[in-house]
Design an enzyme around this catalytic site. Structure first.
Site, PDB file in Angstrom:
ATOM      1  N   GLU A 112       0.825  -1.204   0.000  1.00 57.42           N
ATOM      2  CA  GLU A 112       0.000   0.000   0.000  1.00 57.42           C
ATOM      3  C   GLU A 112       0.861   1.257   0.000  1.00 57.42           C
ATOM      4  O   GLU A 112       0.570   2.237  -0.701  1.00 57.42           O
ATOM      5  CB  GLU A 112      -0.934   0.005   1.214  1.00 57.42           C
ATOM      6  CG  GLU A 112      -2.012  -1.060   1.181  1.00 57.42           C
ATOM      7  CD  GLU A 112      -3.128  -0.741   0.192  1.00 57.42           C
ATOM      8  OE1 GLU A 112      -3.066   0.312  -0.465  1.00 57.42           O
ATOM      9  OE2 GLU A 112      -4.064  -1.552   0.086  1.00 57.42           O
TER      10      GLU A 112
ATOM     11  N   GLU B 273     -11.696   1.453  -9.776  1.00 56.40           N
ATOM     12  CA  GLU B 273     -11.398   0.396 -10.751  1.00 56.40           C
ATOM     13  C   GLU B 273     -12.207   0.504 -12.040  1.00 56.40           C
ATOM     14  O   GLU B 273     -11.646   0.384 -13.137  1.00 56.40           O
ATOM     15  CB  GLU B 273     -11.608  -0.988 -10.118  1.00 56.40           C
ATOM     16  CG  GLU B 273     -10.510  -1.399  -9.159  1.00 56.40           C
ATOM     17  CD  GLU B 273     -10.584  -0.639  -7.859  1.00 56.40           C
ATOM     18  OE1 GLU B 273      -9.518  -0.382  -7.257  1.00 56.40           O
ATOM     19  OE2 GLU B 273     -11.700  -0.290  -7.434  1.00 56.40           O
TER      20      GLU B 273
ATOM     21  N   ARG C 229       0.848   3.949  -3.174  1.00 51.73           N
ATOM     22  CA  ARG C 229       0.291   5.267  -2.859  1.00 51.73           C
ATOM     23  C   ARG C 229       1.373   6.325  -2.696  1.00 51.73           C
ATOM     24  O   ARG C 229       1.243   7.440  -3.196  1.00 51.73           O
ATOM     25  CB  ARG C 229      -0.556   5.195  -1.593  1.00 51.73           C
ATOM     26  CG  ARG C 229      -1.773   4.281  -1.709  1.00 51.73           C
ATOM     27  CD  ARG C 229      -2.594   4.347  -0.435  1.00 51.73           C
ATOM     28  NE  ARG C 229      -3.568   3.271  -0.369  1.00 51.73           N
ATOM     29  CZ  ARG C 229      -4.852   3.449  -0.052  1.00 51.73           C
ATOM     30  NH1 ARG C 229      -5.305   4.657   0.196  1.00 51.73           N
ATOM     31  NH2 ARG C 229      -5.661   2.429   0.016  1.00 51.73           N
TER      32      ARG C 229
ATOM     33  N   ASP D  70      -5.846  -9.626  -7.657  1.00 51.97           N
ATOM     34  CA  ASP D  70      -6.178  -8.857  -8.854  1.00 51.97           C
ATOM     35  C   ASP D  70      -4.964  -8.308  -9.600  1.00 51.97           C
ATOM     36  O   ASP D  70      -4.735  -8.618 -10.763  1.00 51.97           O
ATOM     37  CB  ASP D  70      -7.137  -7.716  -8.499  1.00 51.97           C
ATOM     38  CG  ASP D  70      -6.685  -6.926  -7.272  1.00 51.97           C
ATOM     39  OD1 ASP D  70      -5.624  -7.223  -6.710  1.00 51.97           O
ATOM     40  OD2 ASP D  70      -7.431  -5.998  -6.877  1.00 51.97           O
TER      41      ASP D  70
END
Length: 608
Positions: free
Chosen positions: A216, A482, A220, A345
């Site tokens: 993360e 998304e 980010r 994903d």
């Protein structure tokens, strides 16, 4: 007294001697020929000129390197940090002298010398004109509403809590500021951008005694800094902060441990499990490869790529990977779920985008793994509902039992498929991209709020009267980006129908998630009278969702050039190495799927 007088007299003696010396020197000078005097004058004049030039050059050098010295002192203070089995130098890569000192130090310790220092930013800043039409102006207005309230109630914190007028800290890194830098730059919000830039320079600190999720923070923070560096050309975003990141990994450097303490850089398995999410392990390579290109230090790319090699060597089911991997053994969890949603994903997304990043080599195992995986998706996971014929991607529970469940996170996949088709993948990829995009759009349109839930179920064998239905626990919407990856469809085809689809969804966000002090995620997309606001505005709403809306509504579909998303593999022969183009950083590195809140009711892991 006599002694004092003698002392006084003795002190006067050198003056008398000096006077005689000066007279002697004058007589000597007068005795010199004119030629000898001219030679002496010439030498003295040359010395004077050299002194002036040297002094001027030193002054200019000090002025030019004034800002760099601060980074040098910080790097020297940081020194060497031990991360797993790899030692990293935290240094400003632009300083040749510092690089030389580091090379000498490494050589003395028997290490391989690093490559040449980073290449300068070759293209200069990219210029954006700002909003050009009504839809773009509406997105900018939404951004400014969110940003103004973030500044008022949550400045310097990770996320805004708009209902309680407070803040939420996940990592304590000002995520909303860093994640949003490139959005402000693309929207040409100069005042807001400068304010954020100043905070990054003066307020962002990684000396936080807190465990963070490496994945993360990479997508980010590191992704945000690299994206902004490439777009703006501002060295501060690279030199000051980006180099403080490094891949914290296990002892064998093949399966990274995903929780890292920022202050100590000590890594460990997630507290809730010995396993890491497969997507987290495999969704840091783009950023670290780009960091190697920009700093001239191959260590970031080398260690990150070892994970690719490890995953490539593992047994899969028709190219499909389980959603969990043990960080200590480097092996997939036995009987783990196979999904293209949460926790797996972006593994598939990064296979393709790494291949693009490295120049589309036909023999690269990354594109081989991607191609085999898409075949596996088509044969194992794709289904069609019996009545309305919605094409969707389900899951394999325990690796074998099909479940007609699709996460909203999976809606990144149509854009990835289309990008692959644009770069040579077969027609079947295009067909699946089109069908799946329509299904994802219907997950929005089938709800009274016209906002998609976090998880959607599909009618498999007539067990439901509706082909698309939502369970109560899955009815929340987190302002995710998304589906707005449909920007790929507009950018590649020019078909404005995709703009209209996006405009419908943008207005649904405006109706149901905009509140007085920002935007909030909601708990129920099934009831317009009871949306159950959750009092949270995640950083990705400004950093991704609104950015993609803005670009989707652009009059110029090539405002970001998706064709400029390749760069040569890292090579020591590159002197200096090439830093990736703006296209790769914006179009790929920071165009990733934020996996915040990896909730999965079946696995029930601890939520981030």
């Amino acid at each position: 007294m006599l002694k004092l007088n003698r002392d006084h007299i003795s002190l006067l003696l050198p003056d008398s001697s000096g006077t005689q010396g000066r007279r002697s020197l004058r007589r000597t000078w007068n005795q010199l020929s004119r030629f000898q005097r001219n030679v002496i004058f010439t030498v003295l004049l040359a010395f004077l000129i050299m002194t002036v030039v040297l002094y001027s050059g030193l002054g200019e050098s000090k002025a030019e390197r004034k800002s760099t010295r601060r980074e040098q002192r910080e790097a020297e203070k940081s020194g060497r940090e031990e991360v797993g089995a790899i030692e990293v130098i935290l240094r400003p890569p632009d300083d040749v002298e510092e690089a030389a000192e580091v090379q000498d130090e490494r050589t003395q310790q028997g290490e391989n010398p690093p490559t040449a220092p980073k290449a300068p930013h070759e293209e200069g800043p990219k210029i954006f004109a700002g909003p050009q039409n009504e839809r773009q102006r509406a997105v900018v207005a939404a951004f400014q509403h969110a940003w103004t309230n973030y500044r008022t109630y949550a400045w310097g914190h990770d996320n805004l809590k708009p209902l309680s007028q407070g803040h939420h800290d996940w990592f304590g890194l000002g995520l909303t500021i860093v994640d949003t830098l490139d959005t402000m730059y693309i929207m040409n919000l100069q005042k807001e951008f400068e304010e954020a830039r100043n905070w990054v320079e003066n307020g962002l600190s990684f000396e936080v005694n807190r465990d963070v999720n490496l994945f993360e923070v990479t997508i980010r923070v590191l992704g945000g800094l690299l994206s902004t560096y490439h777009l703006s050309g501002d060295q501060m975003f690279l030199l000051t902060w980006a180099i403080d990141f490094f891949l914290a990994s296990s002892h064998n450097l093949e399966s990274p441990i995903l929780d890292v303490n920022l202050a100590t850089l000590r890594a460990h398995s997630p507290k809730w499990s010995p396993d890491s999410s497969t997507s987290e392990v495999t969704t840091i390579q783009l950023e670290f490869r780009d960091l190697s290109r920009c700093t001239g230090d191959e260590i970031y790319e080398t260690v990150a790529h070892k994970v690719n090699e490890k995953i490539h060597s593992l047994e899969k089911r028709h190219g499909l990977v389980p959603i969990f991997i043990n960080a200590n053994t480097g092996m997939f969890r036995t009987f783990s779920t196979i999904s293209l949603g949460a926790r797996a994903d972006s593994y598939y997304e990064y296979l393709l985008k790494q291949w693009l990043q490295m120049g589309k080599k036909p023999d690269d195992f990354l594109i081989e793994d991607y191609s085999v995986a898409i075949e596996g998706v088509l044969s194992e996971l794709v289904r069609e509902t019996p009545n309305e014929h919605h094409v969707y991607i389900g899951e394999l529970i325990n690796g074998k039992e099909f479940k007609p469940k699709m996460d909203h996170l999976t809606c990144y996949f149509p854009g990835t498929l289309l990008l692959g088709y644009k770069n040579g993948m077969p027609q079947s990829h295009l067909k699946l991209a089109q069908d799946l995009l329509e299904t994802c759009f219907q997950t929005y349109m089938k709800q009274p709020t016209q906002l998609a839930p976090e998880i959607t179920y599909f009618n498999l064998h007539g067990e439901s009267e509706n082909d698309i239905y939502v369970k109560s626990n899955d009815a929340h919407n987190l302002l995710r980006p998304e589906f707005i990856d449909l920007y790929y469809f507009y950018a590649i085809t020019g078909n404005k129908t995709y703009q209209d689809m996006g405009w419908t969804i943008f207005n649904a966000f405006e109706r149901h998630t905009r509140v007085k002090n920002g935007y909030t995620s909601i708990g129920n997309v099934k009831n317009i009278l009871n949306t159950r606001p959750r009092d949270m505005m995640e950083s990705f709403f400004l950093g991704e969702t609104l950015k993609y809306f803005y670009l989707l509504f652009s009059d110029d579909r090539n405002e970001i050039d998706l064709d400029r998303s390749t760069s040569p593999p890292y090579s020591k022969s590159l002197n200096p190495p090439k830093c990736n183009s703006k296209g790769i950083v914006y179009g790929v590195v920071h165009w990733n799927v934020s996996d915040a809140d990896h909730s999965d009711d079946d696995q029930n892991p601890e939520q981030h």
